[in-house]
Design a protein around this motif. Structure first.
Motif, PDB file in Angstrom:
ATOM      1  N   PRO A  76      34.243  16.726  56.299  1.00  0.00           N
ATOM      2  CA  PRO A  76      34.008  15.936  55.069  1.00  0.00           C
ATOM      3  C   PRO A  76      32.635  16.205  54.457  1.00  0.00           C
ATOM      4  O   PRO A  76      32.516  16.289  53.230  1.00  0.00           O
ATOM      5  N   LEU A  77      31.622  16.374  55.294  1.00  0.00           N
ATOM      6  CA  LEU A  77      30.292  16.690  54.774  1.00  0.00           C
ATOM      7  C   LEU A  77      30.306  18.030  54.048  1.00  0.00           C
ATOM      8  O   LEU A  77      29.796  18.167  52.943  1.00  0.00           O
ATOM      9  N   ALA A  78      30.934  19.013  54.705  1.00  0.00           N
ATOM     10  CA  ALA A  78      30.997  20.346  54.101  1.00  0.00           C
ATOM     11  C   ALA A  78      31.779  20.294  52.798  1.00  0.00           C
ATOM     12  O   ALA A  78      31.462  21.006  51.840  1.00  0.00           O
ATOM     13  N   MET A  79      32.791  19.419  52.757  1.00  0.00           N
ATOM     14  CA  MET A  79      33.599  19.341  51.540  1.00  0.00           C
ATOM     15  C   MET A  79      32.743  18.830  50.372  1.00  0.00           C
ATOM     16  O   MET A  79      32.900  19.297  49.250  1.00  0.00           O
ATOM     17  N   LEU A  80      31.842  17.899  50.666  1.00  0.00           N
ATOM     18  CA  LEU A  80      30.940  17.438  49.604  1.00  0.00           C
ATOM     19  C   LEU A  80      30.157  18.626  49.039  1.00  0.00           C
ATOM     20  O   LEU A  80      30.051  18.798  47.818  1.00  0.00           O
ATOM     21  N   GLY A  81      29.629  19.443  49.938  1.00  0.00           N
ATOM     22  CA  GLY A  81      28.913  20.642  49.496  1.00  0.00           C
ATOM     23  C   GLY A  81      29.831  21.572  48.738  1.00  0.00           C
ATOM     24  O   GLY A  81      29.459  22.112  47.683  1.00  0.00           O
ATOM     25  N   GLY A  82      31.049  21.747  49.262  1.00  0.00           N
ATOM     26  CA  GLY A  82      32.007  22.638  48.605  1.00  0.00           C
ATOM     27  C   GLY A  82      32.351  22.154  47.210  1.00  0.00           C
ATOM     28  O   GLY A  82      32.437  22.944  46.267  1.00  0.00           O
ATOM     29  N   VAL A  83      32.527  20.833  47.059  1.00  0.00           N
ATOM     30  CA  VAL A  83      32.832  20.265  45.743  1.00  0.00           C
ATOM     31  C   VAL A  83      31.707  20.597  44.768  1.00  0.00           C
ATOM     32  O   VAL A  83      31.942  21.071  43.651  1.00  0.00           O
ATOM     33  N   CYS A  84      30.460  20.384  45.211  1.00  0.00           N
ATOM     34  CA  CYS A  84      29.316  20.672  44.326  1.00  0.00           C
ATOM     35  C   CYS A  84      29.317  22.143  43.930  1.00  0.00           C
ATOM     36  O   CYS A  84      29.118  22.488  42.754  1.00  0.00           O
ATOM     37  N   LEU A  85      29.531  23.026  44.905  1.00  0.00           N
ATOM     38  CA  LEU A  85      29.476  24.460  44.604  1.00  0.00           C
ATOM     39  C   LEU A  85      30.623  24.875  43.682  1.00  0.00           C
ATOM     40  O   LEU A  85      30.440  25.709  42.789  1.00  0.00           O
ATOM     41  N   THR A  86      31.817  24.298  43.896  1.00  0.00           N
ATOM     42  CA  THR A  86      32.942  24.642  43.023  1.00  0.00           C
ATOM     43  C   THR A  86      32.654  24.188  41.594  1.00  0.00           C
ATOM     44  O   THR A  86      32.989  24.873  40.627  1.00  0.00           O
ATOM     45  N   ILE A  87      32.008  23.008  41.476  1.00  0.00           N
ATOM     46  CA  ILE A  87      31.643  22.522  40.145  1.00  0.00           C
ATOM     47  C   ILE A  87      30.657  23.493  39.497  1.00  0.00           C
ATOM     48  O   ILE A  87      30.783  23.832  38.316  1.00  0.00           O
ATOM     49  N   VAL A  88      29.685  23.954  40.282  1.00  0.00           N
ATOM     50  CA  VAL A  88      28.720  24.926  39.757  1.00  0.00           C
ATOM     51  C   VAL A  88      29.458  26.183  39.283  1.00  0.00           C
ATOM     52  O   VAL A  88      29.180  26.724  38.205  1.00  0.00           O
ATOM     53  N   LEU A  89      30.436  26.613  40.082  1.00  0.00           N
ATOM     54  CA  LEU A  89      31.215  27.800  39.708  1.00  0.00           C
ATOM     55  C   LEU A  89      31.943  27.589  38.382  1.00  0.00           C
ATOM     56  O   LEU A  89      31.882  28.435  37.479  1.00  0.00           O
ATOM     57  N   ALA A  90      32.606  26.421  38.250  1.00  0.00           N
ATOM     58  CA  ALA A  90      33.375  26.166  37.030  1.00  0.00           C
ATOM     59  C   ALA A  90      32.448  26.053  35.822  1.00  0.00           C
ATOM     60  O   ALA A  90      32.719  26.625  34.757  1.00  0.00           O
ATOM     61  N   LEU A  91      31.340  25.328  35.986  1.00  0.00           N
ATOM     62  CA  LEU A  91      30.405  25.176  34.861  1.00  0.00           C
ATOM     63  C   LEU A  91      29.785  26.526  34.501  1.00  0.00           C
ATOM     64  O   LEU A  91      29.581  26.837  33.324  1.00  0.00           O
ATOM     65  N   GLY A  92      29.491  27.332  35.524  1.00  0.00           N
ATOM     66  CA  GLY A  92      28.924  28.657  35.273  1.00  0.00           C
ATOM     67  C   GLY A  92      29.897  29.531  34.500  1.00  0.00           C
ATOM     68  O   GLY A  92      29.519  30.218  33.546  1.00  0.00           O
ATOM     69  N   LEU A  93      31.163  29.481  34.908  1.00  0.00           N
ATOM     70  CA  LEU A  93      32.176  30.286  34.229  1.00  0.00           C
ATOM     71  C   LEU A  93      32.325  29.825  32.780  1.00  0.00           C
ATOM     72  O   LEU A  93      32.502  30.637  31.866  1.00  0.00           O
ATOM     73  N   ASP A  94      32.226  28.515  32.572  1.00  0.00           N
ATOM     74  CA  ASP A  94      32.318  27.996  31.211  1.00  0.00           C
ATOM     75  C   ASP A  94      31.116  28.467  30.395  1.00  0.00           C
ATOM     76  O   ASP A  94      31.257  28.825  29.225  1.00  0.00           O
ATOM     77  N   ARG A  95      29.947  28.485  31.034  1.00  0.00           N
ATOM     78  CA  ARG A  95      28.735  28.906  30.337  1.00  0.00           C
ATOM     79  C   ARG A  95      28.832  30.376  29.905  1.00  0.00           C
ATOM     80  O   ARG A  95      28.568  30.703  28.755  1.00  0.00           O
ATOM     81  N   VAL A  96      29.228  31.267  30.826  1.00  0.00           N
ATOM     82  CA  VAL A  96      29.187  32.694  30.486  1.00  0.00           C
ATOM     83  C   VAL A  96      30.441  33.156  29.749  1.00  0.00           C
ATOM     84  O   VAL A  96      30.392  34.161  29.044  1.00  0.00           O
ATOM     85  N   LEU A  97      31.566  32.456  29.909  1.00  0.00           N
ATOM     86  CA  LEU A  97      32.805  33.009  29.354  1.00  0.00           C
ATOM     87  C   LEU A  97      33.487  32.065  28.366  1.00  0.00           C
ATOM     88  O   LEU A  97      33.473  32.297  27.152  1.00  0.00           O
ATOM     89  N   PHE A  98      34.043  30.977  28.881  1.00  0.00           N
ATOM     90  CA  PHE A  98      34.876  30.133  28.016  1.00  0.00           C
ATOM     91  C   PHE A  98      34.056  29.489  26.907  1.00  0.00           C
ATOM     92  O   PHE A  98      34.487  29.433  25.751  1.00  0.00           O
ATOM     93  N   GLY A  99      32.874  28.990  27.259  1.00  0.00           N
ATOM     94  CA  GLY A  99      32.037  28.323  26.268  1.00  0.00           C
ATOM     95  C   GLY A  99      31.670  29.261  25.125  1.00  0.00           C
ATOM     96  O   GLY A  99      31.698  28.883  23.957  1.00  0.00           O
ATOM     97  N   ARG A 100      31.347  30.504  25.469  1.00  0.00           N
ATOM     98  CA  ARG A 100      30.982  31.477  24.435  1.00  0.00           C
ATOM     99  C   ARG A 100      32.158  31.769  23.515  1.00  0.00           C
ATOM    100  O   ARG A 100      31.995  31.875  22.301  1.00  0.00           O
ATOM    101  N   LEU A 101      33.332  31.919  24.133  1.00  0.00           N
ATOM    102  CA  LEU A 101      34.517  32.187  23.311  1.00  0.00           C
ATOM    103  C   LEU A 101      34.805  30.997  22.411  1.00  0.00           C
ATOM    104  O   LEU A 101      35.138  31.167  21.235  1.00  0.00           O
TER     105      LEU A 101
END
Lengths: 304, 319
Positions: A76-101
């Motif tokens: 469960p602790l690791a999942m908290l970290g994983g959730v944060c990192l996945t959010i970073v991944l999604a926001l990053g992808l939105d920043r470089v790709l979807f958001g620009r489009l």
């Protein structure tokens, strides 16, 4: 027929439903079918596994299973970290790709295509980093306890169903009653009008990705815990996720959950009736039926 | 000689991809329809043609030993009918429903290829698919050359047909619907009908590509028609220039060359144990390339040529 299919279906449906929540939200608020969403599940599982590995290195006691489950407090602790990192991944992808489009005013379908390309790249990157060999959160074996009526479930499976229920109810209440939830619905209805009305559309977009990616990560961890972790796990779930989101009605959180459960149950019963090799076709058949009979889905409105 | 034979082989495969690209160009480039199930249509064509033309086999139904041309025509018919059904189901709705449904079609067909063993041979696929000019198979150079010529002729035929359609009233109506559906509707065009027609035509061409490829290689298996293939064809069209038929052919040859060369480079550089892993890098590269082109040069290498009508004096000029 074996009543065990009921439990199997509920367990698989929990994962699908949780994953479909993010898909249905991005679909209604950002207005595109996001093909990378399945890969958020897989990345969530692998990121959690990585964090769990680091945590296990720091404090070995975290890995010891906590009765009656097959995993220790580390997960469960690791999942908290994983959730944060996945959010970073999604926001990053939105920043470089979807958001620009989006900013360029690109057609929906161009964004869908970009998500298709990004999904291929993300998945293959996982395969490159972690290889195609399946991995597991835990090697501990669990005995399935009898529940009556000839059904059995492991404590892990019951936990997954319970946690999913809790998350969906909480999310539904937040989106229905909070100011952020109202803003999300306003943007889904009409982004430019919502902007004119003083709603911070960029913030709504961020919240959408945060909820979607967070749920995707949890769903991925659940699938990884109950089955196994593979680079293709998210891609294989993509069609069930889409079918669940459309069956439930685009934009509806309870709809996505119910859609997920329906698909999970249909798959489990189909495995018993026609055989496991056709499992992946079930979501497609349901998708086609929904498109023919009720394209707006269970909770959707006409004309959407 | 050896090298030339290989070049001919390489180019023939690239040209079969060019046919797929041309089919996709009708759907995407001219009409704006997003098909995520290219591999399904291609595979359908390959399997239909193979089932009709292979010699009789004990373990499965089919094997009628019909001529190759019959297989090709049947493949086109099958691809067209499937695309027609998908079009009727989804083209009235939001554009991305088509994407999701075609994605599902490819997954479902892949399952059929895998599991319907009496029809498709299951995971082992189908062998002994008759190859055109099989009599020359002993001389690899001549064999590859005539096959290259045949495939090039198919590409040229499809290309000329599409160019003709593009400049016809039908082609103009198609682009009108893509650019401004309401205006086209106001002029009495039926957007849904036009889209369904274009989707069916594209599906038939993709299935033809599958049949041509299957007969050239002589062997098919479900693993040939994974989502990877859809992705490659998309990358080819976007790189070459969607909307431009010459761009579609150019993109196919170019991306296939990048693919083949990077594959060769990987097998040179990486030890055998790591090759499967390194091969996934190829996909990452193509995926990133697709995203970059969508961001920076969405029109591709050869942008679409604005053509209005030959009856207006400004044919083939950028307006």
């Amino acid at each position: 027929m074996n009543p065990q299919a009921l439990i199997d279906g509920l367990v698989a449906g929990s994962t699908i439903g949780l994953g479909a929540i993010g898909l249905t939200l991005t679909y209604s608020i950002l207005r595109f079918a996001n093909f990378t969403h399945g890969d958020f599940l897989a990345w969530g599982a692998y990121l959690t596994l990585t964090v769990a590995g680091v945590l296990g290195g720091l404090a070995a006691g975290l890995g010891a299973p906590v009765y009656p489950f097959s995993f220790g407090w580390g997960l469960p602790l690791a999942m908290l970290g994983g959730v944060c990192l996945t959010i970073v991944l999604a926001l990053g992808l939105d920043r470089v790709l979807f958001g620009r489009l989006r900013a360029r005013g690109a057609d929906t379908i161009i964004i869908v295509m970009a998500s298709f390309g990004a999904s291929m790249a993300l998945r293959s990157l996982l395969e490159f980093i972690f290889t195609a060999k399946p991995v597991y959160f835990t090697k501990a074996l669990q005995i399935a306890n009898p529940l009556g009526f000839g059904m059995r479930a492991t404590p892990d499976q019951l936990l997954v169903i319970g946690l999913t229920l809790l998350l969906v109810v909480a999310l539904h209440l937040i989106v229905t009653f909070s100011a952020t939830g109202r803003a999300m619905r306003a943007v889904a209805e009409n982004p430019s009008l919502a902007g004119v009305y003083g709603i911070d559309v960029a913030r709504v977009v961020r919240v959408t990705w945060i909820i979607g990616a967070g749920m995707a990560c949890i769903a991925g961890v659940m699938a990884g815990l109950l089955v196994q972790i593979r680079p293709y796990m998210g891609f294989d779930l993509l069609l069930p996720l889409f079918a669940a989101a459309i069956l439930g009605g685009i934009g509806s959180i309870p709809g996505a959950m119910i859609g997920g459960l329906v698909i999970g149950l249909a798959e489990a019963f189909a495995v018993q009736i026609v055989g496991a090799e056709w499992r992946a076709a079930v979501a497609f058949v349901i998708l086609v039926l929904v498109l023919m009979l009720r394209p707006q889905g269970i909770f959707g409105r006409k004309g959407a | 000689m050896e090298l030339l034979a290989y070049a001919a082989f390489f180019l023939t495969i690239a040209l079969t991809y060019a046919i797929m690209c041309l089919g996709l160009n009708v759907q995407w480039g001219q009409t704006g329809l997003f098909n995520v199930g290219v591999a399904g249509f291609v595979g359908l064509g390959a399997y239909v043609s193979a089932a009709l033309t292979t010699p009789d086999a004990a373990e499965r139904i089919g094997g009628f030993g019909l001529p190759i041309a019959v297989g090709w025509i049947a493949a086109m018919a099958a691809g067209g009918v499937l695309a027609l059904a998908v079009g009727l189901l989804t083209l009235r709705m939001r554009s991305d429903y088509l994407a999701i449904t075609t994605f599902g079609i490819a997954v479902a067909l892949q399952l059929v290829f895998q599991n319907a063993e009496v029809l498709t041979g299951g995971a082992f696929g189908m062998a002994f698919i008759p190859r055109p000019f099989a009599g020359l198979q002993g001389q690899s150079f001549a064999f590859n050359m005539v096959n290259l010529a045949l495939t090039a002729a198919v590409v040229a035929g499809v290309y000329l047909l599409l160019e003709h359609l593009l400049r016809s009233p039908w082609g103009r109506a198609l682009r009108a619907v893509r650019e401004d559906e309401i205006a086209a509707q106001a002029l009495g065009k039926n957007p849904v009908l036009l889209r369904i027609q274009a989707f069916a035509l594209g599906g038939a061409i993709m299935a033809l590509a599958g049949a041509v490829q299957a007969h050239f290689i002589g062997f098919i298996a479900p693993g040939n028609y994974l989502p990877m293939m859809t992705f490659q064809v998309w990358a080819m069209l976007i790189v070459g220039g969607s909307g431009n038929n010459r761009g579609a052919v150019l993109g196919a040859v170019l991306v296939w060359a990048i693919w083949a060369l990077s594959g060769a480079a990987i097998s040179e550089i990486f030890p055998a144990a790591q090759q499967a892993r390194a091969a996934s890098l190829q996909i990452v590269i193509i995926g990133v390339m697709l995203c970059i082109i969508l961001l920076w040069r969405p029109q591709g290498i050869l942008p679409e040529v604005r053509s209005v009508s030959r009856h207006l004096g400004i044919r083939n000029k950028d307006s």
